[in-house]
Design an enzyme around this catalytic site. Structure first.
Site, mmCIF file in Angstrom:
data_model
loop_
_atom_site.group_PDB
_atom_site.id
_atom_site.type_symbol
_atom_site.label_atom_id
_atom_site.label_comp_id
_atom_site.label_asym_id
_atom_site.label_seq_id
_atom_site.Cartn_x
_atom_site.Cartn_y
_atom_site.Cartn_z
ATOM 1 C CB THR A 99 0.302 -5.606 -7.414
ATOM 2 O OG1 THR A 99 0.710 -4.413 -8.093
ATOM 3 C CG2 THR A 99 0.394 -6.779 -8.371
ATOM 4 C CD GLU A 124 9.194 -2.293 -6.411
ATOM 5 O OE1 GLU A 124 9.214 -1.340 -5.603
ATOM 6 O OE2 GLU A 124 8.286 -2.477 -7.224
ATOM 7 N N GLY A 151 0.828 -1.211 0.000
ATOM 8 C CA GLY A 151 0.000 0.000 0.000
ATOM 9 C C GLY A 151 0.857 1.253 0.000
ATOM 10 C CE1 TYR A 152 5.539 0.756 0.713
ATOM 11 C CE2 TYR A 152 7.067 1.791 -0.811
ATOM 12 C CZ TYR A 152 6.839 1.055 0.327
ATOM 13 O OH TYR A 152 7.899 0.636 1.068
#
Lengths: 376, 398
Positions: free
Chosen positions: B160, B244, B126-127
């Protein structure tokens, strides 16, 4: 030299642009392409009523005495609204074959129906193993008495689900890929042995796989001379390329405008992203690509009446350069829209998808680059 | 300097290849990521690896890592790419896992690391928010302390696969008055079953639903779910983004993709000859492979740096930019190779009202959808424009 449109052409543009604006808004289009039929016959009827479907035909043939420039005007507006109705397959391609090579009986039977919109025609030329070579045909037409018997598989025939008739290219003599021995036939889709498998396309249209299994057509279905149709096919495809180029220009124009507008609205780091020079320059490049494309759509259109070599060179020049531009503009439009560009909620994704498929229609960049080299 | 593998590394490759051949779920072989994949399929390999103890190779051994050298990990990813394996999703394994074992407390490690390793707990990120994408630090979701809980309100986007998630890691604003926007953010773990969370799938241009909007309304989260210190979340978020990015290059997968492209172009026909023997097309494939070779060695240099104890630094932005450009180019060339059969819409044929089964060669069937979908790679994980900004600032010093 004159790059102006006639008053009549401007009127057609205005009328069409109004029709697209009023009846082809984004939400309506989305509903229509997801519906069972995938198109709107009532819009087609309206286009016929406005005289749009008859524009490129001579008055003698029942049209309005226009030509390729009129088709360019129509397709640019179609491109702006991503109109899916089959102007290129029915009017430009089928109409083109009849205009150039149809007998007076064929014109009487078919051209009137194209112009008044009562019938849709699709152009079945591509084959699964033919790639973009118009002469690479495995479909055959065998003479039997006074008839021809057709066998073969035509691939990704755009608008075939809506069509009542097909224009089919087939080999009547010679070896696969020979220039000689190719013929063109008008085939009633309801004829025995015509099997179609319909499906939607990724850019919002519908197409069919067409299987011809011992389809018998009378000698009167042959368009032009038996075995000598390749030059005719090339001419019609070049006309389709000019029209599709205009469509791509319309789509690029809107994709660019939407991107610029989005960059004005979308704020990050406290400012509109359109204030970032790195994005400004890329939107300038998109605009430049669009302008270059318009120039080549004009070139391809204006050279359709030139010598055969001039016509082919211009069509391939346009298809190479506009194919490249369409890919660039589509990709950059998505990138500058960011995550929102990836969603089905905004129209921009549909412009991107249409521009993507344009690249492979009637021969991709590599195909037309080779053709350009061969002609140079 | 040398590029040769040691005999031990060659033996290692043999061992992992045999393991993959024996254990990779047969029905998923060579599928990669597909929009019609079930959530069970997406964690199937993860679960097998969890049992074997190979699901989190890069983690420190005390937390379940394999202790493999970067070269071994590289061999591992290459061998998986050979079968186009669907690897464990990154949200637990490469994102929140390292944040928890680096900055979390003992209770958090005990609670969360086993589920990440085994694949039993599905995580989401949740960014981003509708107003905070590239400018992530401008996020507005708030977490307000109320006794032993935070009360969280806001909207996240691009979460996602959140529709399947059990837990999520969220960036929330805990100090709206901080001097800089980066300073008032906290990193909070949220059980996705908590009342007040609503997940709405977003349809993408390829017809799939892999991302979501996630709405949080008065979501009460125990304060012990805060990772590290309050208002220090930005530090952890940056740490996570660098992790990431280093995985994002996807070299091994792209290598397999080039092989597959060659196979496709070998089956496609141009004037009676395989498309692959056409010079124009072959040249493009070679160009791609050349770019990929440069990326591969660049990644190996980065890995070697890690082996020498340097964490992933700003140069991982190069890996992200070039890696995603290559992945996109691969899908472009694949779509080009399949010719007209890129045009039919396959994935959502049922959705579009057709009852007809697919047409054209099998390898063509997802080529357009994949091309559309992969445009996301230059947008997500910090857009490629943001990566260039990072290099400008951190490496060029401008």
């Amino acid at each position: 030299m004159d790059f102006n449109f006639t008053e009549e052409q401007e009127m057609v543009r205005d009328g069409l642009s109004r029709l697209v604006r009023e009846q082809y808004d984004w939400d309506t289009r989305r509903e229509v392409i997801a519906s069972e039929s995938g198109w709107r016959p009532e819009v087609w009827a309206q286009l016929a009523e406005l005289g749009i479907l008859g524009m490129p035909f001579s008055e003698e043939d029942g049209g309005f005495g226009g030509g390729a420039v009129d088709a360019l005007v129509v397709m640019e507006e179609f491109g702006k609204g991503l109109v899916v109705e089959p102007f290129i397959p029915s009017v430009v391609c089928a109409g083109g074959f009849l205009k150039h090579a149809g007998s007076s009986e064929q014109k009487e039977e078919h051209l009137g129906a194209i112009i008044d919109g009562s019938r849709v025609y699709a152009f079945a030329y591509a084959e699964p193993r033919g790639r973009y070579n118009l002469a690479d045909l495995e479909t055959t037409a065998r003479k039997e008495g006074g008839d021809y018997v057709l066998n073969g598989h035509k691939a990704v025939v755009i608008a075939a689900p809506w069509a009542s008739h097909l224009v089919v290219t087939a080999r009547t003599a010679g070896e696969r890929r020979d220039s000689d021995g190719i013929s063109v036939f008008l085939v009633d889709k309801s004829a025995d042995g015509v099997v179609t498998r319909d499906y939607p396309t990724v850019d919002g249209r519908w197409a069919s796989e067409v299987y011809l299994e011992n389809v018998t057509v009378p000698a009167s279905a042959l368009v032009g001379e038996e075995g000598a149709a390749l030059p005719l096919i090339e001419q019609v495809v070049d006309e389709a390329i000019a029209a599709a180029s205009a469509e791509a220009c319309g789509a690029m124009k809107v994709a660019h405008a939407m991107t610029v507008e989005y960059s004005r609205q979308r704020k990050q780091f406290g400012v509109p992203i359109g204030s970032f020079q790195v994005l400004q320059h890329r939107m300038v490049d998109m605009y430049t690509e669009y302008e270059q494309s318009v120039s080549l759509a004009y070139l391809a259109t204006l050279k359709l009446d030139g010598s055969e070599r001039e016509r082919k060179l211009a069509a391939s020049t346009a298809k190479v350069r506009i194919g490249q531009a369409a890919q660039y503009v589509g990709q950059e439009a998505i990138q500058i829209h960011g995550g929102m560009g990836m969603t089905d909620e905004l129209a921009i994704g549909s412009y991107f998808k249409r521009l993507t498929i344009f690249e492979s229609e009637f021969g991709n960049v590599d195909h037309h680059m080779k053709r350009h080299i061969a002609l140079s | 300097m040398n590029l040769e593998f040691t005999p031990e590394e060659v033996a290692f490759r043999k061992e992992v290849r045999a393991f993959i051949e024996e254990n990779y779920p047969k029905h998923l072989a060579d599928m990669g990521m597909r929009e019609d994949m079930s959530p069970e399929d997406m964690v199937a390999w993860h679960k097998v690896l969890g049992e074997k103890g190979w699901s989190v190779p890069a983690w420190p051994t005390e937390y379940g890592g394999t202790g493999w050298t970067p070269t071994q990990r590289y061999i591992w990813s290459e061998e998986n790419a050979r079968v186009n394996a669907f690897m464990p999703l990154p949200f637990g394994v490469s994102m929140v896992g390292p944040v928890i074992y680096t900055f979390g407390n003992e209770a958090q490690k005990e609670q969360h690391l086993p589920g990440i390793r085994s694949g039993d707990v599905w995580w989401c990120q949740g960014y981003s928010e509708p107003g905070a994408g590239s400018d992530l630090a401008s996020l507005k979701t708030t977490a307000v302390r109320d006794g032993d809980h935070y009360v969280i309100n806001g909207q996240k986007t691009w979460t996602t696969l959140a529709q399947y998630a059990d837990w999520g890691f969220f960036l929330c604003r805990t100090d709206p008055d901080a001097a800089k926007p980066q300073e008032g953010i906290s990193f909070i773990l949220i059980d996705m079953k908590t009342p007040g969370i609503e997940v709405r799938p977003i349809k993408l241009i390829d017809g799939g639903y892999e991302v979501n909007e996630t709405w949080l309304t008065d979501v009460r989260v125990p304060v012990e779910n805060l990772v590290g210190e309050e208002n220090k979340g930005w530090t952890y978020a940056k740490f996570l983004l660098a992790h990431e990015r280093s995985g994002i290059a996807g070299v091994a997968r792209s290598k397999r993709g080039v092989e597959k492209l060659r196979e496709i172009a070998g089956s496609e026909v141009l004037d009676g000859e395989p498309l692959m023997s056409d010079f124009d097309f072959a040249r493009k494939v070679s160009q791609l492979e050349i770019d990929l070779a440069a990326l591969e060695i660049t990644e190996l240099r980065t890995l070697a740096g890690e082996q020498a104890g340097k964490g992933p630094g700003p140069e991982s932005s190069i890996l992200k930019i070039k890696g995603t450009e290559i992945q996109q180019r691969l899908t472009e060339l694949t779509l080009e190779a399949v010719g007209s059969y890129g045009t039919p819409q396959y994935g959502s044929i049922a959705d579009a009202g057709s009852n007809q089964y697919p047409v054209g060669p099998e390898y063509a069937q997802h080529s357009a959808a994949t091309y559309f979908n992969m445009r996301k790679t230059s947008i997500y994980g910090g857009s490629n424009e943001i990566q260039r900004n990072i290099i400008t600032k951190m490496i060029l010093g401008l």
